[in-house]
Design a protein around this motif. Structure first.
Motif, PDB file in Angstrom:
ATOM      1  N   PHE A 144      -4.930 -55.210  57.202  1.00  0.00           N
ATOM      2  CA  PHE A 144      -4.308 -55.847  57.668  1.00  0.00           C
ATOM      3  C   PHE A 144      -2.144 -55.576  57.474  1.00  0.00           C
ATOM      4  N   LEU A 145      -1.774 -56.384  56.611  1.00  0.00           N
ATOM      5  CA  LEU A 145      -0.521 -56.204  55.980  1.00  0.00           C
ATOM      6  C   LEU A 145      -0.106 -54.151  56.500  1.00  0.00           C
ATOM      7  N   GLY A 146      -0.458 -53.856  55.777  1.00  0.00           N
ATOM      8  CA  GLY A 146       0.117 -52.417  55.485  1.00  0.00           C
ATOM      9  C   GLY A 146      -0.489 -52.019  57.435  1.00  0.00           C
ATOM     10  N   SER A 147      -1.189 -51.787  58.011  1.00  0.00           N
ATOM     11  CA  SER A 147      -1.635 -51.720  59.487  1.00  0.00           C
ATOM     12  C   SER A 147      -0.413 -52.793  60.603  1.00  0.00           C
ATOM     13  N   VAL A 148       0.454 -53.216  60.349  1.00  0.00           N
ATOM     14  CA  VAL A 148       1.454 -53.663  60.855  1.00  0.00           C
ATOM     15  C   VAL A 148       2.738 -53.166  60.404  1.00  0.00           C
ATOM     16  N   GLY A 149       2.447 -53.019  58.839  1.00  0.00           N
ATOM     17  CA  GLY A 149       3.623 -52.271  58.368  1.00  0.00           C
ATOM     18  C   GLY A 149       3.865 -51.194  59.194  1.00  0.00           C
ATOM     19  N   ILE A 150       3.160 -50.314  59.282  1.00  0.00           N
ATOM     20  CA  ILE A 150       2.934 -48.972  59.911  1.00  0.00           C
ATOM     21  C   ILE A 150       3.232 -49.050  61.344  1.00  0.00           C
ATOM     22  N   SER A 151       3.010 -50.284  61.785  1.00  0.00           N
ATOM     23  CA  SER A 151       3.534 -49.765  63.056  1.00  0.00           C
ATOM     24  C   SER A 151       4.640 -50.572  63.536  1.00  0.00           C
ATOM     25  N   ALA A 152       4.700 -51.769  63.188  1.00  0.00           N
ATOM     26  CA  ALA A 152       6.108 -52.436  63.798  1.00  0.00           C
ATOM     27  C   ALA A 152       6.934 -50.707  63.657  1.00  0.00           C
ATOM     28  N   PRO A 153       7.920 -50.802  62.463  1.00  0.00           N
ATOM     29  CA  PRO A 153       9.125 -49.291  63.044  1.00  0.00           C
ATOM     30  C   PRO A 153       8.486 -48.047  63.302  1.00  0.00           C
ATOM     31  N   GLY A 154       7.018 -48.305  63.604  1.00  0.00           N
ATOM     32  CA  GLY A 154       6.474 -47.032  64.245  1.00  0.00           C
ATOM     33  C   GLY A 154       5.961 -47.064  65.813  1.00  0.00           C
ATOM     34  N   ILE A 155       6.318 -48.331  66.608  1.00  0.00           N
ATOM     35  CA  ILE A 155       5.972 -47.892  67.947  1.00  0.00           C
ATOM     36  C   ILE A 155       7.400 -48.072  68.628  1.00  0.00           C
ATOM     37  N   VAL A 156       8.917 -48.325  67.302  1.00  0.00           N
ATOM     38  CA  VAL A 156      10.109 -48.045  67.997  1.00  0.00           C
ATOM     39  C   VAL A 156      10.640 -46.810  67.436  1.00  0.00           C
ATOM     40  N   TYR A 157       9.972 -46.185  66.911  1.00  0.00           N
ATOM     41  CA  TYR A 157      10.666 -44.751  66.834  1.00  0.00           C
ATOM     42  C   TYR A 157       9.504 -43.693  67.613  1.00  0.00           C
ATOM     43  N   SER A 158       7.997 -44.146  67.359  1.00  0.00           N
ATOM     44  CA  SER A 158       7.022 -43.610  68.585  1.00  0.00           C
ATOM     45  C   SER A 158       7.952 -43.394  70.390  1.00  0.00           C
ATOM     46  N   ALA A 159       8.519 -45.169  70.953  1.00  0.00           N
ATOM     47  CA  ALA A 159       9.735 -45.327  71.938  1.00  0.00           C
ATOM     48  C   ALA A 159      10.096 -44.019  72.384  1.00  0.00           C
ATOM     49  N   ILE A 160      11.519 -43.785  71.409  1.00  0.00           N
ATOM     50  CA  ILE A 160      12.380 -43.051  71.153  1.00  0.00           C
ATOM     51  C   ILE A 160      12.062 -41.172  71.744  1.00  0.00           C
ATOM     52  N   SER A 161      10.840 -40.893  70.090  1.00  0.00           N
ATOM     53  CA  SER A 161      10.444 -39.491  69.872  1.00  0.00           C
ATOM     54  C   SER A 161       9.708 -39.669  71.086  1.00  0.00           C
ATOM     55  N   ALA A 162       9.221 -39.968  72.288  1.00  0.00           N
ATOM     56  CA  ALA A 162       8.083 -40.040  73.083  1.00  0.00           C
ATOM     57  C   ALA A 162       8.813 -38.643  74.290  1.00  0.00           C
ATOM     58  N   ASN A 163      10.509 -38.763  74.876  1.00  0.00           N
ATOM     59  CA  ASN A 163      11.160 -38.174  74.743  1.00  0.00           C
ATOM     60  C   ASN A 163      12.259 -37.104  74.772  1.00  0.00           C
ATOM     61  N   ALA A 164      11.857 -37.109  73.143  1.00  0.00           N
ATOM     62  CA  ALA A 164      12.835 -36.283  72.782  1.00  0.00           C
ATOM     63  C   ALA A 164      12.179 -34.854  73.070  1.00  0.00           C
ATOM     64  N   ARG A 165      12.398 -33.788  72.720  1.00  0.00           N
ATOM     65  CA  ARG A 165      11.913 -32.496  72.488  1.00  0.00           C
ATOM     66  C   ARG A 165      10.770 -32.589  71.221  1.00  0.00           C
ATOM     67  N   ALA A 166      10.166 -31.282  70.862  1.00  0.00           N
ATOM     68  CA  ALA A 166       9.635 -31.377  70.007  1.00  0.00           C
ATOM     69  C   ALA A 166       8.977 -32.795  68.677  1.00  0.00           C
ATOM     70  N   ARG A 167       8.411 -33.799  69.915  1.00  0.00           N
ATOM     71  CA  ARG A 167       8.098 -34.940  69.482  1.00  0.00           C
ATOM     72  C   ARG A 167       7.255 -35.086  68.444  1.00  0.00           C
ATOM     73  N   ASP A 168       6.559 -34.364  69.130  1.00  0.00           N
ATOM     74  CA  ASP A 168       5.421 -34.043  67.491  1.00  0.00           C
ATOM     75  C   ASP A 168       5.605 -33.777  66.491  1.00  0.00           C
ATOM     76  N   VAL A 169       6.660 -33.527  66.115  1.00  0.00           N
ATOM     77  CA  VAL A 169       7.295 -33.178  64.900  1.00  0.00           C
ATOM     78  C   VAL A 169       8.858 -34.758  64.279  1.00  0.00           C
ATOM     79  N   MET A 170       9.545 -34.899  65.182  1.00  0.00           N
ATOM     80  CA  MET A 170      10.382 -36.128  65.446  1.00  0.00           C
ATOM     81  C   MET A 170       9.162 -36.990  64.856  1.00  0.00           C
ATOM     82  N   LEU A 171       8.466 -37.645  65.007  1.00  0.00           N
ATOM     83  CA  LEU A 171       7.801 -39.365  64.626  1.00  0.00           C
ATOM     84  C   LEU A 171       7.912 -39.140  63.078  1.00  0.00           C
ATOM     85  N   PRO A 172       6.598 -37.887  62.469  1.00  0.00           N
ATOM     86  CA  PRO A 172       7.160 -38.810  61.212  1.00  0.00           C
ATOM     87  C   PRO A 172       7.670 -38.126  60.664  1.00  0.00           C
TER      88      PRO A 172
END
Lengths: 231, 254, 217
Positions: A144-172
């Motif tokens: 559970f802690l690990g899942s939250v840990g991936i998601s917390a920064p992940g959501i912010v990064y996902s929000a910003i990369s959703a609108n960038a070009r090449a978003r599939d590469v940007m997120l990872p």
């Protein structure tokens, strides 16, 4: 104001429930995600060959890598839904507090990853011959802690990369470096729930996991309004 | 080399920074002075590092790479710290200057970091017998470097200047926050697994040369960042100018 | 009768997208109690202007005041009073019509949501499709659903971006009636449309945009 306001917690819950509803209505995609992670686990065992000792030793690492790869897909999907029809903008002007969107989506994504890890565990037992009976509750806590840990920064990064070009590469590209300590802590903690913990290392790694979660939840909580609003 | 010499170099460097920040008229020449000074300091560093300093007790001549490797990593960390300070400042109060400085410091930081990690790897091979190891400094620098490579890629993939500035600031802060966590977790992992200590108890004359190296490359850092900042500002200025006020011929009568 | 604050006040407003200016040095004031027709070719800045007024985005330079409140500073309060019918529907494709509406009602903190959602669906004629996911809807049905979403809010200022597009003739009539009803109830309307005649019949003021600037029509 003349109109009633809902609390931050209630709004977060509504966002979370909305994500669950969408998840449920698109369960075909969810199934695909599950099979993707299962085949990742399988591929690791093929790549390592039939050395069961090595597989058992590295099982926690494979488990977390499978979750990490799945998280890239689920995080990307989480904001694809929001950018379709500009739904995120719609939420913001409804108005929904951006911080509530952050909390709701973090725990929505975390619950998805947590659920996924529960599906992966029995398969890991079959493929890697690990023993889950040693500290099952602690293992759940680590997952559970690990899942939250991936998601917390992940959501912010996902929000910003959703609108960038090449978003599939940007997120990872953005997310993986930040997750290095989380991966280290989650893999180590998982290992000591599976094998004897001679030096009593588990509590330390749990603390590190918790600290990581709290740090990124707070930073994301502060940053997300700047990300979600087209200021 | 006496231990006060690096200190003197540092004071000159700080004076240059203050001049650049506080005295607008000095901005035409500060970077030139920094670049020239850096070149002289580099020449001195070559002498002190290669000839004057005695070979290192355990690593012999290989250890001399530390005089450039460590300063590069330092310059990189200083640049990233400037970057994240700019990111926070931008989010608190929108300013194109801080965005330009953020862009400049990130790019220069990645340059110094890449060279620094590369040299660290070259040093590790004869010293530890491997190109790569679980050294907390190596890992955390590399992680930062990767985070900032992502940051720069993100910047170049986002067209709208306002969104780019705000979003990359958020990305920078998230990346920088991981620095202490990475450091801590790797060090901890190490201490539990008892890998070799990083063993760099540096002797006194060597320390002076190391400090001199730090001053040298921080001076270069200053020159590079100023130049790159000016470039970023020049690129911005065309995009940030407001359109002209409406021509009078189109006076509207409703 | 008239409140002293103009409904909308644009103060040297500019908005950049990438390297081009969607709205350039625009100043305008819409008196309270009047409704506005916004015209201009495609790409003239109408949509951007409406998005700025709705606080979905903010000016690069200049200020917008809605009922005297600056959009950047008072966004939280304004969002309760201003509603936007935009090209983008803001709908979740994977949720049903009823779920989409209920969600908005919940976020707005409204009571008796079931009845409210049912009556709105009735009003837009989608009761029979309440439990179908939006993904299966036609463009016209989406538009209707978007209108229901806007009505949920009971806004003081309602912004309509091409409301007649994608609607059949009956739908256009309904939309015109709706706009009249809203105005009769005291809502200020901003209407962006290419159908100038229909628009002028519904509004008192007109603002024509060309390349983000105010021009004579």
């Amino acid at each position: 104001m003349r109109k009633p306001r809902i609390s931050l917690l209630r709004a977060s819950w509504l966002v979370l429930r909305k994500d669950w509803m969408i998840e449920w209505r698109t369960r075909a995609r969810l199934t695909a995600l599950i099979f993707f992670s299962l085949s990742t686990l399988l591929l690791f065992s093929f790549a390592m060959g039939p050395d069961i000792e090595a597989l058992r030793r590295h099982a926690p690492g494979y488990l977390w890598l499978a979750l990490l790869f799945a998280s890239v897909l689920s995080l990307g999907e989480s904001f694809r839904v929001e950018s379709e029809n500009q739904a995120l903008t719609g939420l913001v002007v409804t108005p929904v507090e951006p911080r509530a969107i952050f909390l709701g989506k973090v725990f929505g994504n975390a619950s998805l990853l947590f659920g996924l890890s529960l599906v992966l565990l029995p398969v890991a037992v079959a493929l890697y011959d690990i023993d889950l009976s040693r500290a099952p509750l602690t293992l759940l806590l680590v997952l559970f802690l690990g899942s939250v840990g991936i998601s917390a920064p992940g959501i912010v990064y996902s929000a910003i990369s959703a609108n960038a070009r090449a978003r599939d590469v940007m997120l990872p590209l953005l997310l993986f470096p930040v997750l290095v300590p989380l991966l280290l802590a989650a893999v180590s903690a998982t290992r000591f729930t599976l094998v004897p913990d001679a030096q009593d290392q588990l509590p330390g790694w749990l603390k590190l996991l918790t600290a990581f979660d709290l740090i990124y939840l707070s930073v994301g909580f502060l940053l997300f309004p700047k990300v979600a609003e087209e200021d | 080399m006496a231990s006060w010499i690096p200190l003197a170099g540092l004071i000159v460097l700080v004076a240059l920074v203050i001049a650049q920040l506080a005295v607008p008229s000095s901005r035409a020449w500060v970077w030139k002075v920094a670049a020239g000074l850096g070149t002289l300091e580099l020449a001195a560093l070559l002498y002190f590092g290669l000839v004057w300093a005695p070979p290192e007790a355990f690593m012999s001549d290989v250890g001399r790479i530390l005089y450039v490797h460590v300063p590069h990593v330092w310059a990189c960390l200083v640049a990233f710290t400037i970057n994240v300070a700019c990111a926070i400042a931008y989010l608190m109060k929108k300013s194109w200057r801080t965005d330009a400085l953020a862009e400049a410091s990130a790019e220069i930081g990645v340059y110094f970091g890449a060279i620094g990690v590369l040299m660290g790897s070259i040093w590790a091979r004869p010293t530890w017998g491997v190109w790569w190891d679980w050294d907390p400094r190596l890992i955390s620098t590399t992680v930062m470097l990767l985070a900032y490579v992502g940051y720069l890629a993100f910047r170049s993939f986002t067209e709208d200047p306002e969104r780019r500035a705000a979003w990359s600031a958020a990305a920078a802060i998230l990346g920088y926050v991981s620095l202490p966590i990475v450091w801590f977790s790797v060090r901890w992992w190490n201490s539990l697994h008892q890998v070799q200590s990083t063993g760099s108890t540096v002797d006194k004359p060597m320390r002076a040369v190391l400090y001199w190296g730090n001053v040298t490359f921080l001076t270069f850092l200053l020159a590079f960042i100023i130049k790159r900042y000016e470039l970023a500002r020049a690129r911005q200025s065309s995009a940030l100018e407001l359109p002209p006020v409406q021509a009078p011929k189109t006076e509207v009568a409703v | 009768m008239l409140s002293p604050q103009p409904a909308i006040q644009l103060d040297d407003v500019s908005k950049r997208f990438g390297s081009r200016w969607a709205v350039a040095r625009l100043s305008y004031s819409l008196p309270a109690g009047r409704s506005l027709l916004l015209t201009g070719h495609n790409g003239s800045g109408k949509t951007t202007l409406l998005r700025m007024i709705s606080t979905a985005t903010f000016p690069t330079a200049g200020h917008i005041k809605i009922f005297g409140a600056e959009t950047r500073e008072k966004r939280e309060e304004l969002r309760h009073d201003v509603a936007l019918l935009s090209h983008a529907s803001f709908l979740y494709e994977d949720l049903t019509a009823a779920q989409n509406l209920t969600l908005v009602a919940e976020f707005l903190g409204l009571d008796q949501r079931k009845e409210l959602v049912a009556s709105l669906l009735e009003r837009i004629g989608l009761t029979s499709r309440a439990d179908s996911p939006v993904r299966q809807f036609s463009a016209g049905m989406r538009k209707r659903l978007t209108i229901a979403r806007l009505l949920m809010k009971a806004p003081k200022l309602a912004l309509f971006d091409e409301p007649f597009g994608e609607l059949d003739p009956a739908g256009i009539l309904q939309m015109e009636n709706l706009l009249r009803e809203l105005q009769a109830a005291g809502t200020t309307i901003v209407l962006a449309t290419h159908l100038v005649e229909q628009g002028q019949a519904l509004t008192q003021e007109r603002l024509h945009l060309d390349q983000g600037r105010r021009e004579n029509p």
